[in-house]
Design a protein around this motif. Structure first.
Motif, PDB file in Angstrom:
ATOM      1  N   PRO A   1      -1.799  42.115  16.825  1.00  0.00           N
ATOM      2  CA  PRO A   1      -1.498  42.213  15.393  1.00  0.00           C
ATOM      3  C   PRO A   1      -0.603  41.067  14.908  1.00  0.00           C
ATOM      4  CG  PRO A   1      -1.146  44.316  16.495  1.00  0.00           C
ATOM      5  CD  PRO A   1      -1.328  43.281  17.566  1.00  0.00           C
ATOM      6  N   ILE A   2      -0.773  40.717  13.640  1.00  0.00           N
ATOM      7  CA  ILE A   2       0.133  39.783  12.971  1.00  0.00           C
ATOM      8  C   ILE A   2       1.242  40.603  12.330  1.00  0.00           C
ATOM      9  CG2 ILE A   2       0.383  38.138  11.076  1.00  0.00           C
ATOM     10  CD1 ILE A   2      -2.494  37.335  11.480  1.00  0.00           C
ATOM     11  N   ASN A   3       2.485  40.242  12.615  1.00  0.00           N
ATOM     12  CA  ASN A   3       3.629  40.945  12.049  1.00  0.00           C
ATOM     13  C   ASN A   3       4.318  40.070  11.008  1.00  0.00           C
ATOM     14  OD1 ASN A   3       4.010  43.529  13.745  1.00  0.00           O
ATOM     15  ND2 ASN A   3       3.715  41.948  15.305  1.00  0.00           N
ATOM     16  N   ILE A   4       4.413  40.598   9.783  1.00  0.00           N
ATOM     17  CA  ILE A   4       5.133  39.909   8.718  1.00  0.00           C
ATOM     18  C   ILE A   4       6.348  40.739   8.344  1.00  0.00           C
ATOM     19  CG2 ILE A   4       5.055  39.093   6.335  1.00  0.00           C
ATOM     20  CD1 ILE A   4       2.138  38.556   6.659  1.00  0.00           C
ATOM     21  N   ALA A   5       7.521  40.138   8.415  1.00  0.00           N
ATOM     22  CA  ALA A   5       8.775  40.807   8.039  1.00  0.00           C
ATOM     23  C   ALA A   5       9.256  40.255   6.711  1.00  0.00           C
ATOM     24  CB  ALA A   5       9.833  40.606   9.115  1.00  0.00           C
ATOM     25  N   ILE A   6       9.590  41.146   5.796  1.00  0.00           N
ATOM     26  CA  ILE A   6      10.136  40.766   4.502  1.00  0.00           C
ATOM     27  C   ILE A   6      11.563  41.278   4.424  1.00  0.00           C
ATOM     28  CG2 ILE A   6       9.907  40.962   1.998  1.00  0.00           C
ATOM     29  CD1 ILE A   6       6.926  41.557   2.454  1.00  0.00           C
ATOM     30  N   VAL A   7      12.516  40.376   4.317  1.00  0.00           N
ATOM     31  CA  VAL A   7      13.933  40.751   4.267  1.00  0.00           C
ATOM     32  C   VAL A   7      14.337  40.857   2.805  1.00  0.00           C
ATOM     33  CG1 VAL A   7      16.271  40.161   4.960  1.00  0.00           C
ATOM     34  CG2 VAL A   7      14.341  39.530   6.434  1.00  0.00           C
ATOM     35  N   GLY A   8      14.646  42.060   2.376  1.00  0.00           N
ATOM     36  CA  GLY A   8      15.044  42.286   0.994  1.00  0.00           C
ATOM     37  C   GLY A   8      14.068  43.213   0.298  1.00  0.00           C
ATOM     38  N   GLY A   9      14.556  44.386  -0.090  1.00  0.00           N
ATOM     39  CA  GLY A   9      13.713  45.376  -0.743  1.00  0.00           C
ATOM     40  C   GLY A   9      13.928  45.433  -2.240  1.00  0.00           C
ATOM     41  N   GLY A  10      14.247  44.296  -2.858  1.00  0.00           N
ATOM     42  CA  GLY A  10      14.303  44.231  -4.307  1.00  0.00           C
ATOM     43  C   GLY A  10      12.899  44.048  -4.859  1.00  0.00           C
ATOM     44  N   ALA A  11      12.824  43.671  -6.135  1.00  0.00           N
ATOM     45  CA  ALA A  11      11.510  43.555  -6.775  1.00  0.00           C
ATOM     46  C   ALA A  11      10.627  42.524  -6.083  1.00  0.00           C
ATOM     47  CB  ALA A  11      11.694  43.197  -8.243  1.00  0.00           C
ATOM     48  N   THR A  12      11.184  41.364  -5.705  1.00  0.00           N
ATOM     49  CA  THR A  12      10.370  40.324  -5.073  1.00  0.00           C
ATOM     50  C   THR A  12       9.813  40.802  -3.746  1.00  0.00           C
ATOM     51  OG1 THR A  12      11.600  38.542  -6.142  1.00  0.00           O
ATOM     52  CG2 THR A  12      10.370  37.979  -4.163  1.00  0.00           C
ATOM     53  N   GLY A  13      10.643  41.411  -2.907  1.00  0.00           N
ATOM     54  CA  GLY A  13      10.186  41.886  -1.610  1.00  0.00           C
ATOM     55  C   GLY A  13       9.140  42.980  -1.733  1.00  0.00           C
ATOM     56  N   VAL A  14       9.374  43.931  -2.627  1.00  0.00           N
ATOM     57  CA  VAL A  14       8.425  45.032  -2.824  1.00  0.00           C
ATOM     58  C   VAL A  14       7.093  44.503  -3.339  1.00  0.00           C
ATOM     59  CG1 VAL A  14       7.943  47.070  -4.242  1.00  0.00           C
ATOM     60  CG2 VAL A  14      10.176  46.819  -3.138  1.00  0.00           C
ATOM     61  N   GLU A  15       7.135  43.619  -4.315  1.00  0.00           N
ATOM     62  CA  GLU A  15       5.897  43.105  -4.893  1.00  0.00           C
ATOM     63  C   GLU A  15       5.146  42.210  -3.917  1.00  0.00           C
ATOM     64  OE1 GLU A  15       6.695  43.400  -9.619  1.00  0.00           O
ATOM     65  OE2 GLU A  15       7.045  41.458  -8.693  1.00  0.00           O
ATOM     66  N   LEU A  16       5.870  41.448  -3.091  1.00  0.00           N
ATOM     67  CA  LEU A  16       5.197  40.630  -2.096  1.00  0.00           C
ATOM     68  C   LEU A  16       4.472  41.513  -1.080  1.00  0.00           C
ATOM     69  CD1 LEU A  16       4.535  37.917  -0.782  1.00  0.00           C
ATOM     70  CD2 LEU A  16       6.682  38.109   0.494  1.00  0.00           C
TER      71      LEU A  16
ATOM     72  N   GLY B   1      18.926  46.221   3.077  1.00  0.00           N
ATOM     73  CA  GLY B   1      20.276  46.569   3.498  1.00  0.00           C
ATOM     74  C   GLY B   1      20.836  47.804   2.836  1.00  0.00           C
ATOM     75  N   ALA B   2      20.418  48.091   1.607  1.00  0.00           N
ATOM     76  CA  ALA B   2      20.893  49.286   0.905  1.00  0.00           C
ATOM     77  C   ALA B   2      20.189  50.528   1.441  1.00  0.00           C
ATOM     78  CB  ALA B   2      20.662  49.139  -0.593  1.00  0.00           C
ATOM     79  N   ASP B   3      20.596  51.691   0.933  1.00  0.00           N
ATOM     80  CA  ASP B   3      20.008  52.937   1.435  1.00  0.00           C
ATOM     81  C   ASP B   3      18.668  53.269   0.796  1.00  0.00           C
ATOM     82  OD1 ASP B   3      20.885  53.587  -1.069  1.00  0.00           O
ATOM     83  OD2 ASP B   3      22.146  55.274  -0.462  1.00  0.00           O
ATOM     84  N   ARG B   4      18.194  52.415  -0.135  1.00  0.00           N
ATOM     85  CA  ARG B   4      16.868  52.582  -0.712  1.00  0.00           C
ATOM     86  C   ARG B   4      16.380  51.247  -1.247  1.00  0.00           C
ATOM     87  NH1 ARG B   4      17.307  53.315  -6.457  1.00  0.00           N
ATOM     88  NH2 ARG B   4      19.469  53.586  -7.131  1.00  0.00           N
ATOM     89  N   ILE B   5      15.074  51.073  -1.310  1.00  0.00           N
ATOM     90  CA  ILE B   5      14.531  49.862  -1.910  1.00  0.00           C
ATOM     91  C   ILE B   5      14.723  49.932  -3.423  1.00  0.00           C
ATOM     92  CG2 ILE B   5      12.880  49.521  -0.047  1.00  0.00           C
ATOM     93  CD1 ILE B   5      10.677  50.559  -1.923  1.00  0.00           C
ATOM     94  N   LEU B   6      14.649  48.791  -4.081  1.00  0.00           N
ATOM     95  CA  LEU B   6      14.874  48.714  -5.536  1.00  0.00           C
ATOM     96  C   LEU B   6      16.165  49.437  -5.903  1.00  0.00           C
ATOM     97  CD1 LEU B   6      11.208  49.478  -6.702  1.00  0.00           C
ATOM     98  CD2 LEU B   6      12.274  47.241  -6.409  1.00  0.00           C
ATOM     99  N   SER B   7      17.223  49.109  -5.187  1.00  0.00           N
ATOM    100  CA  SER B   7      18.477  49.869  -5.304  1.00  0.00           C
ATOM    101  C   SER B   7      19.169  49.711  -6.651  1.00  0.00           C
ATOM    102  CB  SER B   7      19.445  49.451  -4.189  1.00  0.00           C
ATOM    103  OG  SER B   7      19.728  48.063  -4.253  1.00  0.00           O
ATOM    104  N   ASN B   8      18.820  48.657  -7.407  1.00  0.00           N
ATOM    105  CA  ASN B   8      19.440  48.470  -8.719  1.00  0.00           C
ATOM    106  C   ASN B   8      18.664  49.187  -9.826  1.00  0.00           C
ATOM    107  OD1 ASN B   8      17.277  46.643  -8.429  1.00  0.00           O
ATOM    108  ND2 ASN B   8      18.081  45.327 -10.052  1.00  0.00           N
ATOM    109  N   LEU B   9      17.623  49.908  -9.460  1.00  0.00           N
ATOM    110  CA  LEU B   9      16.810  50.649 -10.402  1.00  0.00           C
ATOM    111  C   LEU B   9      16.954  52.150 -10.140  1.00  0.00           C
ATOM    112  CD1 LEU B   9      13.611  48.422 -10.418  1.00  0.00           C
ATOM    113  CD2 LEU B   9      15.586  48.315 -11.929  1.00  0.00           C
ATOM    114  N   PRO B  10      16.476  53.010 -11.051  1.00  0.00           N
ATOM    115  CA  PRO B  10      16.647  54.450 -10.878  1.00  0.00           C
ATOM    116  C   PRO B  10      16.051  54.967  -9.568  1.00  0.00           C
ATOM    117  CG  PRO B  10      15.976  53.961 -13.123  1.00  0.00           C
ATOM    118  CD  PRO B  10      15.877  52.676 -12.356  1.00  0.00           C
ATOM    119  N   PRO B  11      16.696  55.961  -8.933  1.00  0.00           N
ATOM    120  CA  PRO B  11      16.206  56.504  -7.651  1.00  0.00           C
ATOM    121  C   PRO B  11      14.757  56.980  -7.709  1.00  0.00           C
ATOM    122  CG  PRO B  11      18.432  57.280  -8.082  1.00  0.00           C
ATOM    123  CD  PRO B  11      17.994  56.563  -9.325  1.00  0.00           C
ATOM    124  N   LYS B  12      14.337  57.530  -8.834  1.00  0.00           N
ATOM    125  CA  LYS B  12      12.963  58.011  -8.943  1.00  0.00           C
ATOM    126  C   LYS B  12      11.969  56.870  -8.771  1.00  0.00           C
ATOM    127  CE  LYS B  12       9.948  60.811 -11.917  1.00  0.00           C
ATOM    128  NZ  LYS B  12       9.811  61.514 -13.221  1.00  0.00           N
TER     129      LYS B  12
END
Length: 435
Positions: A169-184, A216-227
């Motif tokens: 398998p090819i493994n791709i790691a994305i560091v950062g679960g903000g908007a850019t990381g999620v959308e990528l 690093g935060a306890d959820r992705i998109l941590s600056n946006l609403p938990p929902k």
């Protein structure tokens, strides 16, 4: 009595800088308005994750600054800012070289009456060992295109090896679960679904291509609403993305990552989308900067020099009516460019400047998690509450956000033409985030 010529120089042709130059240029013309950029082509930066995944053709999306200058009535000066002379009120612009090394444009000096810094931001590696060497950031079209070619090469090699019975398998790691990381992550899934068009018929995207998102935060998109975070994570995991939260990447190596607890994550390719900082040269201008190199401005977006302003990601601006400072989001830059129009008009006319301060109006956030899916929160203007939207409705709204930028630059007619072209050139609605 003739009013003296007032020269407005804008450094940086991103979301805010280009919109400001286009609107001022249409009103005052090229003798008054100058836009400086080290590149000769503009691309809406939130689209770079699509370029990286290979689902957007950069050659059909980019807009020439020279063409925009002619159409919008400003002067474009190609080159990077080298230095600022505040006492003499002029800047030095570096030479431009061809790929062969030949000098195309020499070093130049440009005087100003009003200077607006709008140079955006770049990725912040936080001095993580190996990150700058082995991880790819998505700060420019060159970086996005570089990652796309690396991805295509890795897929081609994996396809060949599998045909020989040596596949893995090819493994791709994305560091950062903000908007850019999620959308990528979501865009890579779309790209994997289309790999047969490249003749890679040995690969099974569901098993041979693995994406891991580390936050690093306890959820992705941590600056946006938990929902919104919960909905986005569910959509990604349903489609096969592995999401790890509360993970601090401590080191990046050629084929894997290490977190602060000593856990290893395989990574044939690594994208760094964790945090930003302003360009380092801003710290050498003699103006106040913060720890991430942003220019510190007041509520009128003015630095401590009364003739120098800063907007967008490169500025630390107070959030009037809220605690803290404004976030680095495209809608902030868009609104700041609109605010600056009135202030600069007064300066050009030689009239007393307004005492109005910039007040950001948060219209919410939209995030793409695929061609037909999207999640987001929109501020309820009438009710004062936050509305949550998802699915196809969010996708159509997401498309409209990109068009707002093009409308500010190109006007409604050319924006409609551009929107139609983008719909025809790729499946699904155009995708751009307002962040």
């Amino acid at each position: 009595m003739t009013q003296p010529l007032h020269r407005v120089v804008i450094v940086g042709g991103g979301a805010g800088g280009l919109e400001l130059a286009a609107n001022l240029g249409r009103r005052y013309g090229p003798r008054h308005v100058f836009l400086i950029d080290k590149d000769d082509t503009h691309i809406w930066k939130p689209s770079l994750h699509e370029v990286a995944a290979g689902t957007l053709d950069i050659h059909r999306e980019g807009l020439s600054y020279f063409m925009l200058a002619k159409d919008c009535g400003f002067s474009f000066v190609h080159g990077a800012l080298l230095s600022l002379d505040r006492s003499g009120r002029h800047i030095t612009i570096g030479p431009v070289h061809a790929d062969t090394g030949e000098e195309i444009l020499p070093e130049r000096v440009l005087s100003y009456d009003t200077l607006v810094m709008a140079v955006g931001s770049k990725s912040n590696f936080f001095e993580t060992p190996g990150a700058a060497e082995y991880a790819t950031a998505l700060d420019s079209t060159e970086q996005a295109e570089h990652f796309r070619l690396k991805l295509l090469h890795a897929l081609s090699m994996a396809n060949r090896n599998k045909a020989l019975g040596q596949g893995k398998p090819i493994n791709i790691a994305i560091v950062g679960g903000g908007a850019t990381g999620v959308e990528l992550a979501a865009e890579l899934l779309e790209a994997y679904a289309s790999i047969t068009y490249y003749g890679l018929d040995e690969l099974d995207p569901a098993h041979d291509c693995r994406i891991t998102l580390l936050e690093g935060a306890d959820r992705i998109l941590s600056n946006l609403p938990p929902k919104l975070s919960k909905a986005a994570r569910s959509l990604l995991e349903e489609r096969g993305v592995t999401v790890h939260t509360s993970v601090r990447v401590a080191e990046v190596e050629e084929k894997h990552l290490m977190d602060s607890d000593g856990h290893r994550y395989p990574a044939d390719l690594c994208v760094w989308a964790a945090g930003i900082q302003a360009p380092a040269f801003l710290t050498g201008l003699g103006l106040e900067t913060n720890r991430i190199q942003q220019l510190v401005v007041d509520a009128q977006l003015r630095t401590r020099d009364p003739d120098i302003f800063a907007i967008g990601d490169c500025a630390q601006a107070p959030w009037v009516g809220e605690e803290g400072h404004l976030p680095a989001r495209a809608q902030v830059a868009h609104q700041q460019a609109t605010f600056m129009l009135g202030l600069i008009r007064s300066r050009i006319a030689g009239e007393p400047e307004s005492k109005a301060v910039f007040k950001f109006k948060d219209y919410g956030s939209l995030v793409s998690v695929g061609h037909s899916r999207g999640v987001g929160s929109l501020m309820g203007v009438l009710s004062g509450k936050s509305w949550f939207v998802e699915g196809l409705l969010a996708r159509f709204m997401y498309m409209s956000l990109h068009l707002l930028h093009h409308k500010a630059v190109l006007g409604p007619v050319r924006t409609a033409s551009l929107a139609l072209g983008r719909l025809l050139m790729k499946r699904g609605a155009p995708r751009v985030k307002l962040h």
